[in-house]
Design a protein around this motif. Structure first.
Motif, PDB file in Angstrom:
ATOM      1  N   LEU A 138       0.828  -1.202   0.000  1.00 18.56           N
ATOM      2  CA  LEU A 138       0.000   0.000   0.000  1.00 18.56           C
ATOM      3  C   LEU A 138       0.871   1.263   0.000  1.00 18.56           C
ATOM      4  O   LEU A 138       0.600   2.218  -0.739  1.00 18.56           O
ATOM      5  CB  LEU A 138      -0.933  -0.009   1.214  1.00 18.56           C
ATOM      6  CG  LEU A 138      -1.887   1.157   1.354  1.00 18.56           C
ATOM      7  CD1 LEU A 138      -2.827   1.252   0.160  1.00 18.56           C
ATOM      8  CD2 LEU A 138      -2.680   1.015   2.649  1.00 18.56           C
ATOM      9  N   ALA A 139       1.945   1.248   0.801  1.00 13.60           N
ATOM     10  CA  ALA A 139       2.851   2.396   0.854  1.00 13.60           C
ATOM     11  C   ALA A 139       3.502   2.639  -0.505  1.00 13.60           C
ATOM     12  O   ALA A 139       3.619   3.786  -0.957  1.00 13.60           O
ATOM     13  CB  ALA A 139       3.913   2.182   1.927  1.00 13.60           C
ATOM     14  N   ARG A 140       3.912   1.559  -1.186  1.00 17.43           N
ATOM     15  CA  ARG A 140       4.519   1.704  -2.511  1.00 17.43           C
ATOM     16  C   ARG A 140       3.524   2.271  -3.520  1.00 17.43           C
ATOM     17  O   ARG A 140       3.875   3.115  -4.342  1.00 17.43           O
ATOM     18  CB  ARG A 140       5.061   0.360  -2.985  1.00 17.43           C
ATOM     19  CG  ARG A 140       6.322  -0.042  -2.258  1.00 17.43           C
ATOM     20  CD  ARG A 140       6.909  -1.322  -2.808  1.00 17.43           C
ATOM     21  NE  ARG A 140       8.090  -1.672  -2.053  1.00 17.43           N
ATOM     22  CZ  ARG A 140       8.425  -2.896  -1.706  1.00 17.43           C
ATOM     23  NH1 ARG A 140       7.665  -3.907  -2.066  1.00 17.43           N
ATOM     24  NH2 ARG A 140       9.513  -3.128  -1.013  1.00 17.43           N
ATOM     25  N   GLN A 141       2.277   1.813  -3.453  1.00 21.56           N
ATOM     26  CA  GLN A 141       1.243   2.340  -4.351  1.00 21.56           C
ATOM     27  C   GLN A 141       1.033   3.836  -4.112  1.00 21.56           C
ATOM     28  O   GLN A 141       0.946   4.620  -5.054  1.00 21.56           O
ATOM     29  CB  GLN A 141      -0.091   1.612  -4.123  1.00 21.56           C
ATOM     30  CG  GLN A 141      -0.185   0.267  -4.770  1.00 21.56           C
ATOM     31  CD  GLN A 141      -1.544  -0.378  -4.466  1.00 21.56           C
ATOM     32  OE1 GLN A 141      -2.203  -0.076  -3.480  1.00 21.56           O
ATOM     33  NE2 GLN A 141      -1.945  -1.299  -5.334  1.00 21.56           N
ATOM     34  N   GLU A 143       3.123   5.973  -2.729  1.00 17.21           N
ATOM     35  CA  GLU A 143       4.313   6.726  -3.153  1.00 17.21           C
ATOM     36  C   GLU A 143       4.310   6.906  -4.669  1.00 17.21           C
ATOM     37  O   GLU A 143       4.656   7.983  -5.173  1.00 17.21           O
ATOM     38  CB  GLU A 143       5.584   6.010  -2.697  1.00 17.21           C
ATOM     39  CG  GLU A 143       5.842   6.147  -1.215  1.00 17.21           C
ATOM     40  CD  GLU A 143       7.021   5.296  -0.737  1.00 17.21           C
ATOM     41  OE1 GLU A 143       7.574   4.497  -1.534  1.00 17.21           O
ATOM     42  OE2 GLU A 143       7.360   5.431   0.439  1.00 17.21           O
ATOM     43  N   ALA A 144       3.932   5.852  -5.391  1.00 16.64           N
ATOM     44  CA  ALA A 144       3.879   5.948  -6.860  1.00 16.64           C
ATOM     45  C   ALA A 144       2.841   6.982  -7.292  1.00 16.64           C
ATOM     46  O   ALA A 144       3.098   7.791  -8.203  1.00 16.64           O
ATOM     47  CB  ALA A 144       3.565   4.586  -7.465  1.00 16.64           C
ATOM     48  N   LEU A 145       1.696   6.999  -6.641  1.00 18.01           N
ATOM     49  CA  LEU A 145       0.667   7.996  -6.956  1.00 18.01           C
ATOM     50  C   LEU A 145       1.159   9.397  -6.614  1.00 18.01           C
ATOM     51  O   LEU A 145       0.904  10.352  -7.343  1.00 18.01           O
ATOM     52  CB  LEU A 145      -0.636   7.669  -6.204  1.00 18.01           C
ATOM     53  CG  LEU A 145      -1.398   6.442  -6.681  1.00 18.01           C
ATOM     54  CD1 LEU A 145      -2.534   6.101  -5.725  1.00 18.01           C
ATOM     55  CD2 LEU A 145      -1.914   6.643  -8.103  1.00 18.01           C
ATOM     56  N   TRP A 146       1.844   9.548  -5.493  1.00 13.89           N
ATOM     57  CA  TRP A 146       2.360  10.841  -5.053  1.00 13.89           C
ATOM     58  C   TRP A 146       3.359  11.388  -6.071  1.00 13.89           C
ATOM     59  O   TRP A 146       3.351  12.570  -6.402  1.00 13.89           O
ATOM     60  CB  TRP A 146       2.984  10.694  -3.661  1.00 13.89           C
ATOM     61  CG  TRP A 146       3.688  11.896  -3.181  1.00 13.89           C
ATOM     62  CD1 TRP A 146       3.152  13.096  -2.847  1.00 13.89           C
ATOM     63  CD2 TRP A 146       5.088  12.030  -2.980  1.00 13.89           C
ATOM     64  NE1 TRP A 146       4.118  13.975  -2.441  1.00 13.89           N
ATOM     65  CE2 TRP A 146       5.325  13.317  -2.509  1.00 13.89           C
ATOM     66  CE3 TRP A 146       6.178  11.161  -3.138  1.00 13.89           C
ATOM     67  CZ2 TRP A 146       6.597  13.786  -2.199  1.00 13.89           C
ATOM     68  CZ3 TRP A 146       7.433  11.611  -2.825  1.00 13.89           C
ATOM     69  CH2 TRP A 146       7.633  12.921  -2.376  1.00 13.89           C
ATOM     70  N   ARG A 147       4.206  10.482  -6.595  1.00 12.98           N
ATOM     71  CA  ARG A 147       5.212  10.923  -7.573  1.00 12.98           C
ATOM     72  C   ARG A 147       4.553  11.376  -8.870  1.00 12.98           C
ATOM     73  O   ARG A 147       5.088  12.259  -9.543  1.00 12.98           O
ATOM     74  CB  ARG A 147       6.198   9.787  -7.829  1.00 12.98           C
ATOM     75  CG  ARG A 147       7.154   9.596  -6.684  1.00 12.98           C
ATOM     76  CD  ARG A 147       8.289   8.640  -7.055  1.00 12.98           C
ATOM     77  NE  ARG A 147       9.199   8.525  -5.953  1.00 12.98           N
ATOM     78  CZ  ARG A 147       9.220   7.523  -5.072  1.00 12.98           C
ATOM     79  NH1 ARG A 147       8.370   6.536  -5.193  1.00 12.98           N
ATOM     80  NH2 ARG A 147      10.091   7.506  -4.079  1.00 12.98           N
ATOM     81  N   THR A 148       3.443  10.761  -9.231  1.00 14.36           N
ATOM     82  CA  THR A 148       2.790  11.148 -10.492  1.00 14.36           C
ATOM     83  C   THR A 148       2.079  12.497 -10.385  1.00 14.36           C
ATOM     84  O   THR A 148       1.922  13.180 -11.397  1.00 14.36           O
ATOM     85  CB  THR A 148       1.766  10.095 -10.947  1.00 14.36           C
ATOM     86  OG1 THR A 148       0.761   9.956  -9.960  1.00 14.36           O
ATOM     87  CG2 THR A 148       2.432   8.777 -11.243  1.00 14.36           C
ATOM     88  N   VAL A 149       1.681  12.908  -9.182  1.00 17.05           N
ATOM     89  CA  VAL A 149       0.985  14.193  -9.025  1.00 17.05           C
ATOM     90  C   VAL A 149       1.950  15.305  -8.608  1.00 17.05           C
ATOM     91  O   VAL A 149       1.574  16.458  -8.600  1.00 17.05           O
ATOM     92  CB  VAL A 149      -0.181  14.115  -8.006  1.00 17.05           C
ATOM     93  CG1 VAL A 149      -1.278  13.221  -8.549  1.00 17.05           C
ATOM     94  CG2 VAL A 149       0.278  13.695  -6.648  1.00 17.05           C
ATOM     95  N   SER A 150       3.159  14.985  -8.244  1.00 19.39           N
ATOM     96  CA  SER A 150       4.127  15.999  -7.811  1.00 19.39           C
ATOM     97  C   SER A 150       4.834  16.627  -8.952  1.00 19.39           C
ATOM     98  O   SER A 150       5.097  16.167  -9.969  1.00 19.39           O
ATOM     99  CB  SER A 150       5.179  15.391  -6.882  1.00 19.39           C
ATOM    100  OG  SER A 150       4.576  14.883  -5.732  1.00 19.39           O
TER     101      SER A 150
END
Length: 150
Positions: A138-141, A143-150
């Motif tokens: 869940l944390a990896r998912q 983080e991946a979402l966070w990187r795509t919106v940053s």
């Protein structure tokens, strides 16, 4: 005709296979819950190796009230309509025989198991590892979402 080798010892000459309590398949296959419980009680009483009067006495000691042998016999008879063992007496039967099958056989189809306390920490450790793996995923998912919106 082949001759037997007289120089080789027979490792299994005095060996007898261990007694294993099976038969849960027969108990679980019965469609009526009361009958399944009666069959499990009968099997437990048969396999415990103690006379029923001793088992009844041990159950009575556990419960602090009498458990007549006739009542125990009725619990073990699937033909005795209306004589299904109570939960308290089933627990006392498990305590007297050290055999959890009367409880375990009914819990298994519901997805539950009776586990000896000595194995409980291993079960909890396994559950904790599963939960940790799920949280890591869940944390990896996230983080991946966070990187795509940053």
């Amino acid at each position: 005709m082949a001759q037997l080798d007289k120089r080789t010892l027979d490792l299994f000459a005095d060996w007898t296979p261990p007694r294993v309590a099976v038969g849960g398949e027969v108990v679980r296959a019965h469609p009526d819950v009361d009958a399944r419980v009666s069959l499990a009680v009968a099997q437990t009483l048969r396999d415990c190796g103690r006379p029923r009067d001793e088992v009844a006495a041990a159950m009575a000691a556990y419960l602090g009230r009498p458990v007549p042998v006739a009542t125990l016999n009725n619990y073990a008879s699937a033909g005795q309509e209306g004589h299904c063992i109570s939960l308290a007496r089933a627990v006392a039967l498990v305590a007297a025989t050290h055999d959890p099958r009367p409880l375990a056989d009914e819990l298994a189809p519901l997805g539950w198991a009776v586990v000896e306390t000595r194995h409980l920490h291993a079960v909890r450790a396994s559950l904790a590892r599963q939960r940790a793996a799920e949280l890591t995923r869940l944390a990896r998912q996230e983080e991946a979402l966070w990187r795509t919106v940053s």
